[in-house]
Motif scaffolding. Structure first.
Motif, PDB file in Angstrom:
ATOM      1  N   LEU A  80     -27.119 -28.754  96.104  1.00 50.08           N
ATOM      2  CA  LEU A  80     -26.315 -29.087  97.859  1.00 50.08           C
ATOM      3  C   LEU A  80     -24.819 -28.575  97.895  1.00 50.08           C
ATOM      4  CD1 LEU A  80     -27.975 -32.608  99.476  1.00 50.08           C
ATOM      5  CD2 LEU A  80     -27.796 -30.237 100.343  1.00 50.08           C
ATOM      6  N   THR A  81     -24.270 -28.836  96.700  1.00 52.10           N
ATOM      7  CA  THR A  81     -23.231 -28.672  96.685  1.00 52.10           C
ATOM      8  C   THR A  81     -22.668 -26.630  97.032  1.00 52.10           C
ATOM      9  OG1 THR A  81     -22.025 -30.180  94.511  1.00 52.10           O
ATOM     10  CG2 THR A  81     -21.030 -27.844  94.716  1.00 52.10           C
ATOM     11  N   HIS A  82     -24.088 -25.870  95.942  1.00 46.31           N
ATOM     12  CA  HIS A  82     -24.382 -24.529  95.703  1.00 46.31           C
ATOM     13  C   HIS A  82     -24.291 -24.087  97.382  1.00 46.31           C
ATOM     14  CE1 HIS A  82     -24.738 -20.907  93.424  1.00 46.31           C
ATOM     15  NE2 HIS A  82     -26.225 -20.693  95.008  1.00 46.31           N
ATOM     16  N   TRP A  83     -25.260 -25.044  98.416  1.00 48.24           N
ATOM     17  CA  TRP A  83     -25.474 -24.303  99.214  1.00 48.24           C
ATOM     18  C   TRP A  83     -24.545 -24.712 100.191  1.00 48.24           C
ATOM     19  CZ3 TRP A  83     -26.775 -27.703 104.038  1.00 48.24           C
ATOM     20  CH2 TRP A  83     -27.263 -27.277 104.785  1.00 48.24           C
ATOM     21  N   ILE A  84     -23.677 -25.765 100.061  1.00 49.43           N
ATOM     22  CA  ILE A  84     -22.074 -25.780 101.033  1.00 49.43           C
ATOM     23  C   ILE A  84     -21.213 -24.782 100.297  1.00 49.43           C
ATOM     24  CG2 ILE A  84     -20.273 -27.026 101.760  1.00 49.43           C
ATOM     25  CD1 ILE A  84     -22.720 -27.529 103.400  1.00 49.43           C
ATOM     26  N   GLU A  85     -21.184 -24.405  99.379  1.00 51.13           N
ATOM     27  CA  GLU A  85     -20.066 -23.044  98.722  1.00 51.13           C
ATOM     28  C   GLU A  85     -20.930 -21.870  99.285  1.00 51.13           C
ATOM     29  OE1 GLU A  85     -19.043 -24.530  93.811  1.00 51.13           O
ATOM     30  OE2 GLU A  85     -20.650 -23.758  94.936  1.00 51.13           O
ATOM     31  N   GLN A  86     -22.185 -21.328  99.494  1.00 48.00           N
ATOM     32  CA  GLN A  86     -22.544 -20.416  99.165  1.00 48.00           C
ATOM     33  C   GLN A  86     -22.652 -20.240 101.288  1.00 48.00           C
ATOM     34  OE1 GLN A  86     -22.918 -17.919  97.089  1.00 48.00           O
ATOM     35  NE2 GLN A  86     -22.010 -19.176  96.355  1.00 48.00           N
ATOM     36  N   ALA A  87     -22.354 -21.246 101.457  1.00 48.95           N
ATOM     37  CA  ALA A  87     -22.096 -21.089 103.490  1.00 48.95           C
ATOM     38  C   ALA A  87     -21.289 -20.192 103.994  1.00 48.95           C
ATOM     39  CB  ALA A  87     -22.635 -22.523 104.282  1.00 48.95           C
ATOM     40  N   ILE A  88     -21.698 -19.688 105.165  1.00 48.40           N
ATOM     41  CA  ILE A  88     -20.252 -19.394 106.193  1.00 48.40           C
ATOM     42  C   ILE A  88     -20.053 -20.224 106.987  1.00 48.40           C
ATOM     43  CG2 ILE A  88     -19.279 -17.066 107.316  1.00 48.40           C
ATOM     44  CD1 ILE A  88     -21.557 -15.328 105.356  1.00 48.40           C
ATOM     45  N   PHE A  89     -19.069 -19.918 106.981  1.00 47.03           N
ATOM     46  CA  PHE A  89     -18.945 -21.346 108.142  1.00 47.03           C
ATOM     47  C   PHE A  89     -17.518 -20.535 109.768  1.00 47.03           C
ATOM     48  CE2 PHE A  89     -19.552 -24.077 104.855  1.00 47.03           C
ATOM     49  CZ  PHE A  89     -20.326 -25.056 106.003  1.00 47.03           C
ATOM     50  N   GLN A  90     -17.959 -20.927 110.549  1.00 43.35           N
ATOM     51  CA  GLN A  90     -16.872 -20.738 111.990  1.00 43.35           C
ATOM     52  C   GLN A  90     -16.115 -21.184 111.923  1.00 43.35           C
ATOM     53  OE1 GLN A  90     -17.400 -18.048 114.920  1.00 43.35           O
ATOM     54  NE2 GLN A  90     -15.208 -18.667 115.629  1.00 43.35           N
ATOM     55  N   PRO A  91     -14.453 -21.083 111.266  1.00 49.60           N
ATOM     56  CA  PRO A  91     -13.511 -22.674 111.501  1.00 49.60           C
ATOM     57  C   PRO A  91     -13.197 -22.637 113.269  1.00 49.60           C
ATOM     58  CG  PRO A  91     -12.363 -20.205 111.136  1.00 49.60           C
ATOM     59  CD  PRO A  91     -13.426 -19.727 111.770  1.00 49.60           C
ATOM     60  N   ALA A  92     -12.878 -23.708 112.991  1.00 46.38           N
ATOM     61  CA  ALA A  92     -12.371 -25.012 114.060  1.00 46.38           C
ATOM     62  C   ALA A  92     -11.798 -24.462 114.851  1.00 46.38           C
ATOM     63  CB  ALA A  92     -12.264 -26.028 113.900  1.00 46.38           C
ATOM     64  N   HIS A  93     -11.411 -24.402 116.086  1.00 48.99           N
ATOM     65  CA  HIS A  93      -9.920 -23.497 117.232  1.00 48.99           C
ATOM     66  C   HIS A  93      -9.253 -24.857 117.652  1.00 48.99           C
ATOM     67  CE1 HIS A  93     -12.361 -19.941 116.044  1.00 48.99           C
ATOM     68  NE2 HIS A  93     -11.347 -19.580 116.260  1.00 48.99           N
ATOM     69  N   ARG A  94      -8.050 -24.604 117.605  1.00 45.80           N
ATOM     70  CA  ARG A  94      -7.442 -25.139 118.740  1.00 45.80           C
ATOM     71  C   ARG A  94      -6.523 -24.385 119.007  1.00 45.80           C
ATOM     72  NH1 ARG A  94      -4.728 -29.917 115.151  1.00 45.80           N
ATOM     73  NH2 ARG A  94      -6.576 -30.048 115.401  1.00 45.80           N
ATOM     74  N   ASP A  95      -6.306 -24.171 120.669  1.00 46.00           N
ATOM     75  CA  ASP A  95      -5.367 -23.507 121.558  1.00 46.00           C
ATOM     76  C   ASP A  95      -5.521 -22.028 121.155  1.00 46.00           C
ATOM     77  OD1 ASP A  95      -4.798 -25.559 122.582  1.00 46.00           O
ATOM     78  OD2 ASP A  95      -2.801 -25.722 121.669  1.00 46.00           O
ATOM     79  N   GLY A  96      -6.827 -21.682 121.115  1.00 47.50           N
ATOM     80  CA  GLY A  96      -7.282 -20.917 120.391  1.00 47.50           C
ATOM     81  C   GLY A  96      -7.197 -19.502 119.019  1.00 47.50           C
ATOM     82  N   GLN A  97      -6.176 -20.671 118.275  1.00 51.41           N
ATOM     83  CA  GLN A  97      -5.877 -20.331 116.901  1.00 51.41           C
ATOM     84  C   GLN A  97      -6.856 -20.762 116.008  1.00 51.41           C
ATOM     85  OE1 GLN A  97      -3.200 -18.471 116.187  1.00 51.41           O
ATOM     86  NE2 GLN A  97      -3.631 -18.292 118.173  1.00 51.41           N
ATOM     87  N   PRO A  98      -7.130 -20.907 115.037  1.00 55.74           N
ATOM     88  CA  PRO A  98      -8.261 -21.208 113.600  1.00 55.74           C
ATOM     89  C   PRO A  98      -7.361 -22.340 113.219  1.00 55.74           C
ATOM     90  CG  PRO A  98      -7.491 -19.540 113.119  1.00 55.74           C
ATOM     91  CD  PRO A  98      -6.835 -19.456 114.528  1.00 55.74           C
ATOM     92  N   VAL A  99      -7.943 -23.184 112.466  1.00 59.22           N
ATOM     93  CA  VAL A  99      -7.524 -24.153 112.362  1.00 59.22           C
ATOM     94  C   VAL A  99      -8.820 -25.311 111.691  1.00 59.22           C
ATOM     95  CG1 VAL A  99      -5.673 -25.108 114.062  1.00 59.22           C
ATOM     96  CG2 VAL A  99      -8.099 -25.900 114.365  1.00 59.22           C
ATOM     97  N   PRO A 100      -8.038 -25.959 110.396  1.00 59.84           N
ATOM     98  CA  PRO A 100      -9.327 -26.372 108.920  1.00 59.84           C
ATOM     99  C   PRO A 100     -10.135 -27.578 110.224  1.00 59.84           C
ATOM    100  CG  PRO A 100      -6.430 -26.610 108.592  1.00 59.84           C
ATOM    101  CD  PRO A 100      -6.528 -26.069 109.811  1.00 59.84           C
ATOM    102  N   GLY A 101     -10.920 -28.314 110.013  1.00 60.70           N
ATOM    103  CA  GLY A 101     -11.748 -28.914 109.995  1.00 60.70           C
ATOM    104  C   GLY A 101     -12.738 -29.762 109.557  1.00 60.70           C
ATOM    105  N   LEU A 102     -13.114 -31.088 109.815  1.00 61.30           N
ATOM    106  CA  LEU A 102     -13.720 -31.663 108.880  1.00 61.30           C
ATOM    107  C   LEU A 102     -14.981 -31.161 109.249  1.00 61.30           C
ATOM    108  CD1 LEU A 102     -14.279 -33.456 106.591  1.00 61.30           C
ATOM    109  CD2 LEU A 102     -14.983 -35.462 108.775  1.00 61.30           C
ATOM    110  N   TYR A 103     -16.326 -30.807 108.440  1.00 60.34           N
ATOM    111  CA  TYR A 103     -17.336 -30.796 108.608  1.00 60.34           C
ATOM    112  C   TYR A 103     -18.251 -31.489 107.982  1.00 60.34           C
ATOM    113  CZ  TYR A 103     -22.662 -27.960 108.326  1.00 60.34           C
ATOM    114  OH  TYR A 103     -23.771 -27.842 108.254  1.00 60.34           O
ATOM    115  N   HIS A 104     -19.234 -31.705 109.155  1.00 61.23           N
ATOM    116  CA  HIS A 104     -20.381 -33.823 109.045  1.00 61.23           C
ATOM    117  C   HIS A 104     -21.690 -33.304 109.484  1.00 61.23           C
ATOM    118  CE1 HIS A 104     -20.674 -38.134 108.792  1.00 61.23           C
ATOM    119  NE2 HIS A 104     -21.274 -37.725 109.218  1.00 61.23           N
ATOM    120  N   THR A 105     -22.237 -33.880 108.068  1.00 62.98           N
ATOM    121  CA  THR A 105     -23.720 -33.309 108.607  1.00 62.98           C
ATOM    122  C   THR A 105     -24.516 -34.908 107.829  1.00 62.98           C
ATOM    123  OG1 THR A 105     -25.736 -32.267 109.121  1.00 62.98           O
ATOM    124  CG2 THR A 105     -24.653 -31.434 107.187  1.00 62.98           C
ATOM    125  N   LYS A 106     -26.325 -34.914 108.237  1.00 62.62           N
ATOM    126  CA  LYS A 106     -26.824 -36.103 107.927  1.00 62.62           C
ATOM    127  C   LYS A 106     -27.861 -35.051 107.802  1.00 62.62           C
ATOM    128  CE  LYS A 106     -29.110 -39.423 109.763  1.00 62.62           C
ATOM    129  NZ  LYS A 106     -28.799 -41.114 110.495  1.00 62.62           N
TER     130      LYS A 106
END
Length: 130
Positions: A94-120
């Motif tokens: 799962l570490t390797h899977w997440i490392e290889q994944a491509i994410f769209q960052p969170a956005h606030r007021d139209g600007q990309p910002v860091p965000g916590l990804y959480h899934t089960k």
């Protein structure tokens, strides 16, 4: 683990990954009025997951993944957390899977910002009679 059981578990995990990742992520900090949470764009191939030897048809495998996605869409693996039944057996995959994944960052007021990804991820081993 025999081949049919492995294929079933992988199929079940794929279903759970797709079902659980939709709408389960949130942006870091307070929710902005016009903010968009990050989401996974590309999952890559489903890793070969291992079911703990103690799992039975009545003991679902439940793994929770949390990782900070930076404003460029890359996971900050120093923040990667994996918990739940089956986490120890599947940490590397799962570490390797997440490392290889491509994410769209969170956005606030139209600007990309860091965000916590959480899934089960959740799967149940089902033994079929011959």
């Amino acid at each position: 683990m025999n081949r049919p059981r492995t294929l079933w578990v992988r199929s079940a995990m794929l279903f759970c990954i797709v079902a659980c990742t939709a709408g389960t992520s949130s942006s870091a900090g307070p929710a902005p009025a016009q903010g968009d949470p990050q989401h996974m764009l590309s999952r890559g191939p489903i890793p070969d997951l291992r079911v703990p030897e103690t799992a039975s048809g009545r003991s679902p495998v439940r793994v929770i993944i949390e990782v900070l996605i930076d404003s460029t869409g890359h996971p900050d693996m120093t923040t990667f957390k994996l918990t739940g039944f089956g986490a120890a057996e599947n940490k590397d995959a799962l570490t390797h899977w997440i490392e290889q994944a491509i994410f769209q960052p969170a956005h606030r007021d139209g600007q990309p910002v860091p965000g916590l990804y959480h899934t089960k991820l959740e799967a149940r081993v089902v033994r079929r009679s011959p």
